[in-house]
Design a protein around this motif. Structure first.
Motif, PDB file in Angstrom:
ATOM      1  N   ASN A  40       0.750  -1.003  -0.283  1.00 38.07           N
ATOM      2  CA  ASN A  40       0.392   0.098   0.445  1.00 38.07           C
ATOM      3  C   ASN A  40       0.679   1.747   0.076  1.00 38.07           C
ATOM      4  O   ASN A  40       0.715   2.030  -0.428  1.00 38.07           O
ATOM      5  CB  ASN A  40      -1.058  -0.236   1.022  1.00 38.07           C
ATOM      6  CG  ASN A  40      -2.307  -0.325   1.132  1.00 38.07           C
ATOM      7  OD1 ASN A  40      -2.049  -1.875   0.080  1.00 38.07           O
ATOM      8  ND2 ASN A  40      -2.527  -1.261   2.035  1.00 38.07           N
ATOM      9  N   ARG A  97       3.817   6.418   6.990  1.00 35.58           N
ATOM     10  CA  ARG A  97       3.299   5.990   5.915  1.00 35.58           C
ATOM     11  C   ARG A  97       4.343   6.150   5.316  1.00 35.58           C
ATOM     12  O   ARG A  97       3.786   6.314   3.948  1.00 35.58           O
ATOM     13  CB  ARG A  97       2.050   5.993   5.390  1.00 35.58           C
ATOM     14  CG  ARG A  97       0.222   5.451   6.229  1.00 35.58           C
ATOM     15  CD  ARG A  97       0.641   3.940   5.979  1.00 35.58           C
ATOM     16  NE  ARG A  97      -0.337   3.608   6.752  1.00 35.58           N
ATOM     17  CZ  ARG A  97      -0.267   2.636   7.913  1.00 35.58           C
ATOM     18  NH1 ARG A  97       1.064   2.796   8.419  1.00 35.58           N
ATOM     19  NH2 ARG A  97      -1.660   2.366   8.570  1.00 35.58           N
ATOM     20  N   LEU A 159      -7.153  -8.166  10.771  1.00 34.37           N
ATOM     21  CA  LEU A 159      -7.092  -7.818   9.138  1.00 34.37           C
ATOM     22  C   LEU A 159      -8.788  -6.880   8.531  1.00 34.37           C
ATOM     23  O   LEU A 159      -8.637  -6.187   7.874  1.00 34.37           O
ATOM     24  CB  LEU A 159      -6.794  -8.007   8.017  1.00 34.37           C
ATOM     25  CG  LEU A 159      -5.113  -8.390   8.103  1.00 34.37           C
ATOM     26  CD1 LEU A 159      -4.562  -9.054   7.465  1.00 34.37           C
ATOM     27  CD2 LEU A 159      -4.262  -6.800   7.966  1.00 34.37           C
ATOM     28  N   SER A 161     -10.532  -5.687  10.606  1.00 37.52           N
ATOM     29  CA  SER A 161     -11.233  -4.361  10.862  1.00 37.52           C
ATOM     30  C   SER A 161     -10.103  -4.139  10.226  1.00 37.52           C
ATOM     31  O   SER A 161     -10.933  -2.071   9.696  1.00 37.52           O
ATOM     32  CB  SER A 161     -11.030  -4.578  12.527  1.00 37.52           C
ATOM     33  OG  SER A 161     -10.972  -3.494  12.724  1.00 37.52           O
ATOM     34  N   SER A 162      -9.178  -3.280  10.167  1.00 39.34           N
ATOM     35  CA  SER A 162      -8.251  -2.150   9.825  1.00 39.34           C
ATOM     36  C   SER A 162      -6.612  -2.957  10.155  1.00 39.34           C
ATOM     37  O   SER A 162      -6.840  -3.968  10.363  1.00 39.34           O
ATOM     38  CB  SER A 162      -7.796  -0.839  10.498  1.00 39.34           C
ATOM     39  OG  SER A 162      -7.679  -0.825  11.530  1.00 39.34           O
ATOM     40  N   ILE A 163      -5.812  -2.411   8.952  1.00 46.36           N
ATOM     41  CA  ILE A 163      -4.470  -2.780   8.726  1.00 46.36           C
ATOM     42  C   ILE A 163      -3.601  -2.504   9.832  1.00 46.36           C
ATOM     43  O   ILE A 163      -2.544  -2.490  10.066  1.00 46.36           O
ATOM     44  CB  ILE A 163      -3.808  -2.650   7.458  1.00 46.36           C
ATOM     45  CG1 ILE A 163      -3.107  -3.541   7.258  1.00 46.36           C
ATOM     46  CG2 ILE A 163      -3.618  -0.994   7.395  1.00 46.36           C
ATOM     47  CD1 ILE A 163      -2.459  -3.448   5.511  1.00 46.36           C
ATOM     48  N   SER A 164      -4.054  -1.512  10.303  1.00 46.57           N
ATOM     49  CA  SER A 164      -3.084  -1.178  11.969  1.00 46.57           C
ATOM     50  C   SER A 164      -2.984  -2.334  12.646  1.00 46.57           C
ATOM     51  O   SER A 164      -2.676  -2.187  13.823  1.00 46.57           O
ATOM     52  CB  SER A 164      -3.473   0.491  12.218  1.00 46.57           C
ATOM     53  OG  SER A 164      -3.269   1.431  11.281  1.00 46.57           O
ATOM     54  N   SER A 165      -4.635  -3.195  12.762  1.00 45.12           N
ATOM     55  CA  SER A 165      -5.487  -3.536  14.448  1.00 45.12           C
ATOM     56  C   SER A 165      -4.815  -4.464  15.034  1.00 45.12           C
ATOM     57  O   SER A 165      -3.958  -4.482  15.660  1.00 45.12           O
ATOM     58  CB  SER A 165      -6.781  -3.822  13.811  1.00 45.12           C
ATOM     59  OG  SER A 165      -7.478  -3.130  13.499  1.00 45.12           O
TER      60      SER A 165
END
Length: 282
Positions: A40, A97, A159, A161-165
């Motif tokens: 990403n 990022r 994942l 939920s979100s890529i940060s979780s």
């Protein structure tokens, strides 16, 4: 386990086994999610191989002195600070990022992993009875591989939920590693402080020159063993990067991505234990 007669050693062994499992979970989370996150961040997928190669190249020069450093600074403290670095790198991956900062965080993560693996292995060897070294190593390595299988499964579930979780979970487990290492691993009475340990490793131990000299003494057998390690690392490095990217590209769910990744390592839970017993006997 009956071979461990002294309770302090018994506690250290089980602490190392638990730490190996938790480190495996954290390592598994990072291994699954980092390639997907990197895809990403970097527009060109061809660049990803170079991105993940840079920390490994840096690790070539970090791995050699870490063992000598841990002996001077203290294995317990080195393992403790590796947990801090693991947790810190997890939090960095939550927010970073920027491509350059992402690579810097990858290098920090590489330092954290080696700062755990090398002193933990040395501590395990130090407490293992001579005739049960294989069993002890096989058991701890098996738990590590089991954790490395559990980590991607948990990461796949998060994942959705979100890529940060998954990184938040990795940070929480790293914090648990800090508590465990300080509670059950013995305090070194003669450990040097951080600056002194680095100075002595560099000026007195001459670790790079000494390591080259020791490797040369191994002769053809050492060269062959190094070649086998190289081939294994080449094979695993390809799988570790391409499996998450491929599974993600064909739009599999996070749960399936985690399960597929775990399938590469779950058999080693049993293989390591059996191989350890075989080595002790034969």
């Amino acid at each position: 386990m009956r071979a461990i007669h002294h309770r302090p050693i018994y506690s250290r062994f089980h602490a190392l086994a638990a730490l190996g499992f938790m480190f495996g979970v954290v390592y598994g989370i990072f291994s699954l999610v980092l390639p997907i996150l990197a895809e990403n961040i970097f527009a060109n997928i061809a660049v990803l191989g170079l991105v993940f190669a840079l920390p490994e190249l840096a690790g070539m020069f970090i791995d050699i002195p870490i063992g000598a450093f841990a002996s001077r600074f203290g294995r317990r403290r080195t393992i403790f600070y590796s947990g801090l670095l693991l947790g810190g790198s997890a939090l960095l991956f939550v927010w970073l990022r920027n491509p350059v900062l992402f690579i810097a965080a990858l290098i920090l993560y590489e330092i954290a992993t080696q700062a755990y693996i090398i002193p933990a292995d040395a501590e395990l060897m130090a407490i293992s009875p001579a005739r049960r070294t294989g069993r002890f190593n096989g058991f701890v390595e098996g738990l590590h591989n089991f954790g490395f299988s559990v980590g991607p499964v948990l990461a796949g579930l998060l994942l959705a939920s979100s890529i940060s979780s998954p990184f938040w979970l990795a940070a929480a487990i790293s914090a648990a590693m800090l508590v465990l290492s300080m509670s059950f691993l013995p305090r070194e009475e003669r450990a040097e402080n951080f600056v002194t340990a680095i100075d002595h490793v560099w000026r007195r131990d001459h670790v790079f020159r000494a390591s080259v000299g020791e490797f040369q003494k191994l002769g053809l057998g050492g060269t062959y063993a190094a070649f086998l390690f190289f081939i294994f690392a080449l094979h695993w490095g390809f799988i570790a990067i391409m499996e998450p990217l491929y599974a993600n590209s064909v739009a599999l769910s996070g749960q399936l991505i985690g399960l597929i990744y775990a399938g590469f390592t779950i058999p080693f839970l049993f293989v390591c234990i059996l191989v350890g017993r075989y080595l002790d006997r034969h």
